[in-house]
Design an enzyme around this catalytic site. Structure first.
Site, PDB file in Angstrom:
ATOM      1  CG  HIS A  56      -2.172   1.096   1.033  1.00  0.00           C
ATOM      2  ND1 HIS A  56      -2.980   1.064   0.190  1.00  0.00           N
ATOM      3  CD2 HIS A  56      -2.298   1.988   1.809  1.00  0.00           C
ATOM      4  CE1 HIS A  56      -3.843   2.209   0.513  1.00  0.00           C
ATOM      5  NE2 HIS A  56      -3.421   2.687   1.367  1.00  0.00           N
ATOM      6  CG  HIS A  58      -1.891   6.619  -1.022  1.00  0.00           C
ATOM      7  ND1 HIS A  58      -2.853   6.233  -1.634  1.00  0.00           N
ATOM      8  CD2 HIS A  58      -2.131   6.413   0.541  1.00  0.00           C
ATOM      9  CE1 HIS A  58      -3.692   5.597  -1.120  1.00  0.00           C
ATOM     10  NE2 HIS A  58      -3.053   5.590   0.257  1.00  0.00           N
ATOM     11  CD  GLN A  61      -0.698  10.187   1.285  1.00  0.00           C
ATOM     12  OE1 GLN A  61      -0.398   9.503   2.433  1.00  0.00           O
ATOM     13  NE2 GLN A  61      -1.918  10.284   0.874  1.00  0.00           N
ATOM     14  CE1 TYR A 122      -5.453  10.682  -3.209  1.00  0.00           C
ATOM     15  CE2 TYR A 122      -5.290   8.414  -2.158  1.00  0.00           C
ATOM     16  CZ  TYR A 122      -4.928   9.742  -2.138  1.00  0.00           C
ATOM     17  OH  TYR A 122      -4.419   9.942  -0.815  1.00  0.00           O
ATOM     18  CG  HIS A 208     -10.381   6.266  -1.795  1.00  0.00           C
ATOM     19  ND1 HIS A 208     -10.879   6.718  -0.843  1.00  0.00           N
ATOM     20  CD2 HIS A 208      -9.027   6.655  -1.930  1.00  0.00           C
ATOM     21  CE1 HIS A 208     -10.246   7.199   0.024  1.00  0.00           C
ATOM     22  NE2 HIS A 208      -8.867   7.305  -0.637  1.00  0.00           N
ATOM     23  CG  HIS A 231      -8.236   3.415   1.741  1.00  0.00           C
ATOM     24  ND1 HIS A 231      -8.315   4.262   0.762  1.00  0.00           N
ATOM     25  CD2 HIS A 231      -6.856   3.497   2.091  1.00  0.00           C
ATOM     26  CE1 HIS A 231      -6.750   4.542   0.415  1.00  0.00           C
ATOM     27  NE2 HIS A 231      -6.206   4.104   1.361  1.00  0.00           N
ATOM     28  CG  HIS A 268      -5.888   1.401   6.878  1.00  0.00           C
ATOM     29  ND1 HIS A 268      -4.664   1.522   7.288  1.00  0.00           N
ATOM     30  CD2 HIS A 268      -6.268   2.378   5.993  1.00  0.00           C
ATOM     31  CE1 HIS A 268      -4.215   2.762   6.297  1.00  0.00           C
ATOM     32  NE2 HIS A 268      -5.123   2.986   5.637  1.00  0.00           N
ATOM     33  CG  ASP A 319      -1.279   4.652   3.979  1.00  0.00           C
ATOM     34  OD1 ASP A 319      -1.551   5.196   3.032  1.00  0.00           O
ATOM     35  OD2 ASP A 319      -2.106   4.478   4.878  1.00  0.00           O
TER      36      ASP A 319
HETATM   37 ZN   LIG Z   1      -4.078   4.733   1.683  1.00  0.00          ZN
END
Ligand SMILES: [Zn+2]
Length: 452
Positions: A56, A58, A61, A122, A208, A231, A268, A319
């Site tokens: 996982h 993104h 980030q 995304y 998502h 998620h 999660h 993440d």
């Molecule tokens: Zn995430």
């Protein structure tokens, strides 16, 4: 063809000595022979474990990791105030920035032992919310970063349409994420074409969350034969909203209304009742745990003892990338349990007394399943992803086998990986990614421009 000789290697049956590992030109292992002689093979002196999948990410980030800690004016900071910061930051990241950030992240992941990354992607459109000329431009940049660093990638374009459970209008800050099903399928087709061309690339889909899609959209995703990531139940507020809207908790809703099976990955799955926990474990789906991010965002504690007792499958992701090391994720999962339960060695049983080995083996199997790739073991037919730990590192020195893995997870840690091969190709040597200098320069330039 490539040939390696590991003094100690973790094979599916356990530790073996003097292991010759041969792979073909496609990077697939063709032969594993314990008790061999090195011959001309590349020697790996440290303990060798299989490459681990980071299920996982993104990627963008990574550029805000550690930069979203300041108290917000209203106080009472939480996941939801962090999310506002993340939305603002996401509006500043262009295609070139995304590629530079992802390359830095992927190189960092490789130097710690991750050899595959699942991008839950995304950030699709331009900052004004309009699609790029190539609707999959941002996804292509992440593929390019993966190719440049040598990491395997599972691209999961995210379907994101709404701003709250089942049809609430989206938030202004979500404009870069939004697609209807037609727009989503255009991206997916481009992603499939690139994944077919690029070595060690795969694809799946990522509705998502229950906040972002309708039941009909989920049904369309569930019809696809690929990894399906979503998620779920990260925050209590999300559970309350789902209960208010549907009468069911998020995981309960998914169990009742979608055909959860081994294709599915619930990211999660933090807030589950004991019934949900047992039922999720029985589906064969993977719980995609992101312990350092979950700790950073104040998500809560995963019900690990019940889930393991029910033989649930799990894997690890980084993440938001406040942590980027597989050993640190394993440690955080176990440590959170210790704090909550006032116990030690929670992720163990009589057959698996070492939490490091036990969690690593779950991470290997769950990660490969979640990413839809043949990684996760050193055996014929699997991809030749090898991680050589640095047995001269002070934390590992003098240890061997499962005790060494415990030290890798629970001892004082920085970079404990000496070399890494992905599909038989060496991409990390002496603890450094082979393109580290250029990748880092590009990243630094991007960070200065973003003022992050
Ligand atoms: Zn995430």
């Amino acid at each position: 063809m490539a040939e390696f000789f590991a003094h100690h290697a973790l094979l599916p049956g356990g530790w073996s000595a003097d292991v010759r590992i041969v792979c073909d030109d496609k990077g697939q292992i063709t032969e594993v022979t314990p008790g061999a002689t090195p011959g001309a093979a590349r020697r790996l002196r440290g303990h060798v474990i299989p490459g681990i999948a980071n299920l996982h990410s993104h990627a963008f980030q990574r550029a805000m990791a550690g930069g979203a800690e300041r108290r917000s004016p209203a106080g009472r900071d939480s996941f939801w105030t962090w999310r506002e910061t993340m939305y603002r930051f996401a509006l500043s990241v262009g295609p070139e920035d995304a590629e530079a950030i992802a390359a830095q992240l992927y190189a960092e992941c490789l130097t710690r032992g991750f050899t595959q990354v699942a991008e839950f992607h995304y950030l699709h459109h331009a900052p004004d919310g309009l699609p790029y000329a190539d609707r999959a431009e941002m996804a292509q940049r992440l593929f390019a970063a993966a190719a440049a660093t040598g990491i395997g990638i599972t691209m999961l374009p995210s379907l994101y349409r709404h701003g709250g459970i089942f049809g609430a209008p989206p938030h202004e800050g979500q404009r870069r994420f939004l697609n209807d099903l037609d727009g989503f399928h255009t991206i997916l087709e481009r992603v499939q074409a690139t994944a077919a061309r690029q070595p060690h690339a795969a694809w799946g889909v990522a509705p998502h969350s229950l906040r972002a899609v309708t039941p009909a959209m989920l049904e369309a995703m569930a019809a696809l034969d690929c990894p399906i990531h979503i998620h779920a139940a990260e925050q209590q507020k999300e559970v309350e909203e789902c209960l208010a809207a549907t009468g069911l908790r998020p995981v309960e809703w998914l169990l009742r209304n979608t055909p959860l099976d081994a294709r599915w990955v619930l990211i999660h799955a933090t807030h589950m009742t004991p019934e949900e926990t047992r039922a999720l474990a029985a589906t064969g789906a993977v719980a995609g745990l992101c312990p350092s991010t979950e700790a950073s965002l104040g998500d809560g504690v995963f019900p690990l003892p019940d889930y393991l007792a029910a033989e649930g499958r799990l894997g690890f992701g980084t993440d938001s990338h406040v942590g980027i090391c597989p050993a640190a994720e394993l440690r955080q999962l176990e440590t959170s349990q210790r704090l909550a339960l006032e116990l030690r060695s929670v992720a163990t049983d009589e057959a698996r007394p070492h939490p490091g080995r036990g969690l690593l083996e779950r991470a290997l199997a769950g990660g490969a399943q979640a990413c839809g790739v043949t990684t996760g073991g050193i055996a014929p037919g699997l991809r030749c992803d090898l991680v050589e730990l640095d047995d001269e590192h002070p934390t590992l020195a003098g240890r061997s086998g499962d005790a060494l893995l415990d030290a890798w997870c629970f001892g004082p840690a920085d970079r404990m990986v000496r070399s890494v091969a992905v599909g038989g190709r060496v991409v990390v040597e002496s603890g450094r990614h082979l393109q580290e200098g250029t990748i880092r320069e590009n990243f630094s330039r991007t960070m200065k421009r973003l003022g992050a």
